[in-house]
Design a protein around this motif. Structure first.
Motif, PDB file in Angstrom:
ATOM      1  N   THR A 285      17.737 -36.658   6.731  1.00  0.00           N
ATOM      2  CA  THR A 285      18.252 -36.077   7.981  1.00  0.00           C
ATOM      3  C   THR A 285      18.669 -37.249   8.946  1.00  0.00           C
ATOM      4  O   THR A 285      19.739 -37.467   9.591  1.00  0.00           O
ATOM      5  CB  THR A 285      17.452 -35.012   8.530  1.00  0.00           C
ATOM      6  OG1 THR A 285      16.714 -34.200   7.742  1.00  0.00           O
ATOM      7  CG2 THR A 285      17.847 -34.529   9.894  1.00  0.00           C
ATOM      8  N   GLU A 286      17.508 -38.236   8.887  1.00  0.00           N
ATOM      9  CA  GLU A 286      17.667 -39.243  10.109  1.00  0.00           C
ATOM     10  C   GLU A 286      18.716 -40.409   9.577  1.00  0.00           C
ATOM     11  O   GLU A 286      19.700 -40.635  10.426  1.00  0.00           O
ATOM     12  CB  GLU A 286      16.211 -40.059  10.295  1.00  0.00           C
ATOM     13  CG  GLU A 286      16.173 -40.928  11.448  1.00  0.00           C
ATOM     14  CD  GLU A 286      14.764 -41.279  11.693  1.00  0.00           C
ATOM     15  OE1 GLU A 286      13.942 -41.105  11.077  1.00  0.00           O
ATOM     16  OE2 GLU A 286      14.681 -41.936  12.906  1.00  0.00           O
TER      17      GLU A 286
ATOM     18  N   PHE B 276      18.135 -36.696  17.813  1.00  0.00           N
ATOM     19  CA  PHE B 276      17.149 -37.629  17.510  1.00  0.00           C
ATOM     20  C   PHE B 276      16.776 -38.467  18.430  1.00  0.00           C
ATOM     21  O   PHE B 276      15.397 -39.295  18.526  1.00  0.00           O
ATOM     22  CB  PHE B 276      17.387 -38.423  16.178  1.00  0.00           C
ATOM     23  CG  PHE B 276      16.930 -37.670  14.876  1.00  0.00           C
ATOM     24  CD1 PHE B 276      15.695 -38.460  14.540  1.00  0.00           C
ATOM     25  CD2 PHE B 276      17.796 -36.970  14.009  1.00  0.00           C
ATOM     26  CE1 PHE B 276      15.424 -37.671  13.212  1.00  0.00           C
ATOM     27  CE2 PHE B 276      17.384 -36.730  12.956  1.00  0.00           C
ATOM     28  CZ  PHE B 276      15.986 -36.935  12.340  1.00  0.00           C
TER      29      PHE B 276
ATOM     30  N   ILE C  94      19.733 -29.788   7.028  1.00  0.00           N
ATOM     31  CA  ILE C  94      19.898 -31.290   7.345  1.00  0.00           C
ATOM     32  C   ILE C  94      21.471 -31.410   8.060  1.00  0.00           C
ATOM     33  O   ILE C  94      21.242 -32.073   9.063  1.00  0.00           O
ATOM     34  CB  ILE C  94      20.083 -32.116   5.857  1.00  0.00           C
ATOM     35  CG1 ILE C  94      18.924 -32.116   5.134  1.00  0.00           C
ATOM     36  CG2 ILE C  94      20.735 -33.559   5.942  1.00  0.00           C
ATOM     37  CD1 ILE C  94      18.953 -32.419   3.689  1.00  0.00           C
TER      38      ILE C  94
ATOM     39  N   ALA D 185      21.201 -33.279  11.864  1.00  0.00           N
ATOM     40  CA  ALA D 185      21.805 -34.524  11.862  1.00  0.00           C
ATOM     41  C   ALA D 185      23.207 -34.515  12.542  1.00  0.00           C
ATOM     42  O   ALA D 185      23.706 -35.372  13.210  1.00  0.00           O
ATOM     43  CB  ALA D 185      22.072 -35.163  10.628  1.00  0.00           C
TER      44      ALA D 185
ATOM     45  N   PRO E 189      23.508 -35.704  16.188  1.00  0.00           N
ATOM     46  CA  PRO E 189      22.874 -37.075  16.324  1.00  0.00           C
ATOM     47  C   PRO E 189      22.037 -37.389  17.347  1.00  0.00           C
ATOM     48  O   PRO E 189      20.811 -38.006  17.225  1.00  0.00           O
ATOM     49  CB  PRO E 189      23.801 -37.961  15.953  1.00  0.00           C
ATOM     50  CG  PRO E 189      25.088 -37.363  16.172  1.00  0.00           C
ATOM     51  CD  PRO E 189      24.846 -35.890  16.015  1.00  0.00           C
TER      52      PRO E 189
ATOM     53  N   SER F 250      22.012 -38.717  10.427  1.00  0.00           N
ATOM     54  CA  SER F 250      22.374 -38.626  11.937  1.00  0.00           C
ATOM     55  C   SER F 250      22.593 -39.923  12.481  1.00  0.00           C
ATOM     56  O   SER F 250      23.481 -40.068  13.482  1.00  0.00           O
ATOM     57  CB  SER F 250      21.140 -38.203  12.681  1.00  0.00           C
ATOM     58  OG  SER F 250      20.112 -39.065  12.872  1.00  0.00           O
TER      59      SER F 250
END
Lengths: 178, 503
Positions: B131-132, B348, B316, B320, B345, B135
């Motif tokens: 996910t990170e 986050f 996900i 993201a 994004p 993103s």
């Protein structure tokens, strides 16, 4: 759609085959009605969107996106209507429509009446909700006398519980008389 | 990454209120998933108004627990009643019921529960790992890329939805049009309100979702004739399996979980496709393919591992990129929007606590689901045959009070009823509802990005073809749309060639 119903040894279609054929023909009519309705909606949206003035600050204003979507909806719904119409024309002759299942109409009407009375504000929320739960439950249970006590208990507990949670815990004023 | 996850898990497990919400969410999800006619989407849409009163972390914890529970609960009725609780459990029914009917209901349930748990864990690992980075990649996407991505998501769900592609497209366009009325965010002008003041802020997503998912199902339930189904008795004790009973299927478990996760990541595709694809793959690789459909352990494992893995996978793209991975994810986007959170994004950087809460909730809910299913599958199976004369009035009353309480608005209640009838009629006429909901959620994203892209390019629409990501997405969407025509062309040519050869 165009398939002939299954037949009994004496040459007549079976009851199940006739019932299924009725339902299919009814569904096709519904499909046609919905396709025409969506086509009309698409045309109206396209006309309204085409009349929207352009924006002075950006290349496309508020109109083009609903215009394109409206045209797409109208064209695709017309295609769907044409497809359905073709399958309707191929239906075997002599089949008649019967009245639709009344349960859904009764339930939708019951919810509409419940909401309308709630908006009217002449009956307390908990009383109205308990009555709605009990009556619709009993209707669906074909007014079976054995269901009166359990349905009644559930109706009262739920109505009072919902009112308590929303008014006391979430501090929301529910509609209806107080 | 590990710090964010650890602190989110610590908060969620040590805060009694959050932990209790997750337990309630998982249990109600399993029960609703097990009751044929009720769905996870319906439960989550119905619960949305209550979450408005919660902290965003509690809200996502509750909703994700319901999501995980509802995907798993359908196994119970699939195995014991031969009725899939949800479309995602159809493939499970084919093999779990014959095993249960053959006198081993606990083995049928156990295999499904262990496979669900492993599938959920594999999906969660992908969620945690990818996910990170995704993103970060998504931060480079321009408006045209986003526009093309949203259009691809819509086309993808249209192509895999039930019914004809034409009807899927109509449903998608209709959903997009429902999002249009109100104040145009770019120009500030009113559009498509028909002079109605209540429409000036547009259709609120909550009454539309509750109408389409809950009220339409209430109408369907009211017309369903059979009230009772026969449940295969399992007893009330826990459903444990010995390690060797399920671990010998580890290749199938991992393959199906991986397939489910990948299919979940694809925008718009949900658990049902995941289970079908994994089932087909398991059959293709099996040494005993003839047992599939007659009580194959591999079939149960493939279907259940995959449908639970899709949950992590589908979250996900939601977290993201802000694109829903399934219908339930579209509802979750609505839930986040209600808390003024924009998935994508920037989530986050702006609301990192919510992101880690979502990822942690997915893991905790999987563990809770496993424990609850092991100990409560038997009693829940009895609940699954609740007669409709209890369900219909209760669900209706909750719909009305929930939608009203969200904004203290009776107008919203009428809107809900209107969309409930529309949803019922669309389903009856075989229009899939998934593209409608995805269209409703992605229309504002697609329009805003298209218009800002055009503003940046000075009105040059062909600028979109100078963006590689956008071009790839548009080509993929075009191929998916035209595939039926291409396939027909190929098959008619092959048929002609064969006919000529034979003559």
């Amino acid at each position: 759609m165009s398939a002939q119903p299954e037949k009994r040894p004496d040459g007549l279609p079976t009851l199940e085959a006739v019932r299924q054929a009725y339902e299919r023909s009814r569904d096709r009519l519904l499909e046609l009605g919905i396709a025409l309705l969506l086509m009309g909606l698409g045309i109206v949206i396209a006309i309204v969107a085409a009349r929207m003035p352009p924006s002075r600050f950006e290349p496309i204003g508020p109109g083009p996106v609903p215009l394109i979507l409206g045209i797409l909806l109208a064209v695709m719904s017309a295609l769907a209507a044409a497809q359905t119409l073709r399958s309707l024309v191929r239906m075997p002759e002599g089949w008649r429509l019967r009245a639709p299942d009344p349960h859904r109409l009764v339930i939708v009407s019951a919810i509409v009446v419940y909401v309308a009375v709630m908006q009217w504000g002449v009956v307390r929320y908990d009383v109205l909700t308990a009555a709605f739960l009990l009556l619709t439950g009993l209707y669906l249970a074909r007014f079976d006398p054995r269901q009166i006590v359990p349905m009644g208990a559930i109706a009262v507990v739920l109505a009072v519980g919902i009112q308590f949670v929303f008014t006391q815990v979430f501090v929301t004023a529910l509609p209806g008389a107080y | 990454m590990i710090t964010g996850l650890a602190s989110a898990m610590a908060v969620m497990l040590t805060t009694p209120w959050t932990a209790a919400l997750m337990l309630i969410g998982t249990l109600t999800g399993i029960i609703v998933g097990a009751i044929p006619g009720l769905s996870g989407g319906m439960l989550i849409a119905l619960s949305l108004p209550i979450t408005f009163y919660f902290h965003p972390v509690d809200a996502v914890a509750l909703l994700i627990s319901m999501y995980v529970g509802s995907v798993s609960g359908g196994l119970i009725t699939a195995a014991l009643l031969r009725i899939p609780g949800a479309p995602a459990n159809v493939m499970t029914t084919l093999d779990a019921y014959p095993i249960a009917a053959g006198g081993e209901p606990r083995r049928a349930l156990g295999l499904g529960i262990y496979a669900s748990f492993v599938g959920g864990l594999v999906g969660w690992v992908a969620l945690y790992l990818f996910t990170e980075p995704l993103s970060v990649l998504a931060l480079r996407f321009g408006p045209f890329d986003y526009f093309a991505l949203t259009m691809t998501a819509l086309v993808l769900i249209v192509t895999v939805s039930k019914g004809t592609m034409l009807k899927g497209l109509i449903a998608g366009v209709l959903g997009m049009l429902v999002a249009i009325p109100g104040i145009d965010p770019s120009s500030g002008r009113l559009r498509l309100t028909g002079g109605q003041h209540w429409l000036e802020s547009g259709f609120d997503i909550l009454p539309v979702l509750v109408g389409v998912f809950a009220i339409s199902q209430v109408i369907v339930l009211a017309t369903r004739h059979s009230d009772h189904a026969t449940v295969i008795e399992t007893g009330l004790g826990p459903v444990f399996l010995r390690t060797r009973q399920w671990a010998r299927h580890w290749v199938n478990l991992l393959r199906s979980s991986a397939l489910g996760t990948i299919i979940g990541i694809l925008p718009g595709i949900g658990a049902s496709i995941g289970s079908v694809v994994s089932y087909a793959a398991a059959k293709a690789f099996s040494r005993t393919p003839e047992r599939f459909g007659k009580g194959s352990e591999e079939g149960v494992i493939a279907s259940e591992a995959a449908n639970n893995a899709t949950v992590g996978g589908a979250l996900i793209p939601l977290i993201a990129i802000g694109i829903p991975g399934s219908v339930i994810d579209a509802i979750l986007i609505g839930a986040l929007a209600a808390h003024s959170l924009q998935p994508g994004p920037l989530l986050f950087t702006q609301n990192v606590d919510v992101v880690w809460a979502m990822i942690a909730a997915c893991l905790i809910a999987n563990v809770l689901m496993f424990i609850a299913m092991i100990f409560l599958a038997g009693p829940i199976a009895k609940l699954a045959s609740v007669p409709r004369h209890y369900l219909v009035p209760i669900v209706s009353a909750f719909c009305v009070v929930g939608v009203f309480a969200a904004h203290n608005s009776m107008t919203d209640v009428w809107v809900m009823l209107g969309f409930g009838v529309l949803g019922y009629l669309l389903e009856k006429a075989e229009y899939p509802l998934a593209p409608f909901v995805i269209g409703l959620v992605i229309a504002p994203i697609a329009e805003a990005n298209l218009r800002s892209g055009l503003m940046a390019s000075g009105g040059d629409a062909f600028e979109i073809f100078r963006h590689p990501i956008a071009v790839v997405c548009l080509i993929a969407a075009a191929v998916m749309l035209l595939w039926p025509l291409i396939a027909r062309l190929f098959s008619s040519r092959t048929f002609r060639a064969r006919s000529n050869g034979e003559v």
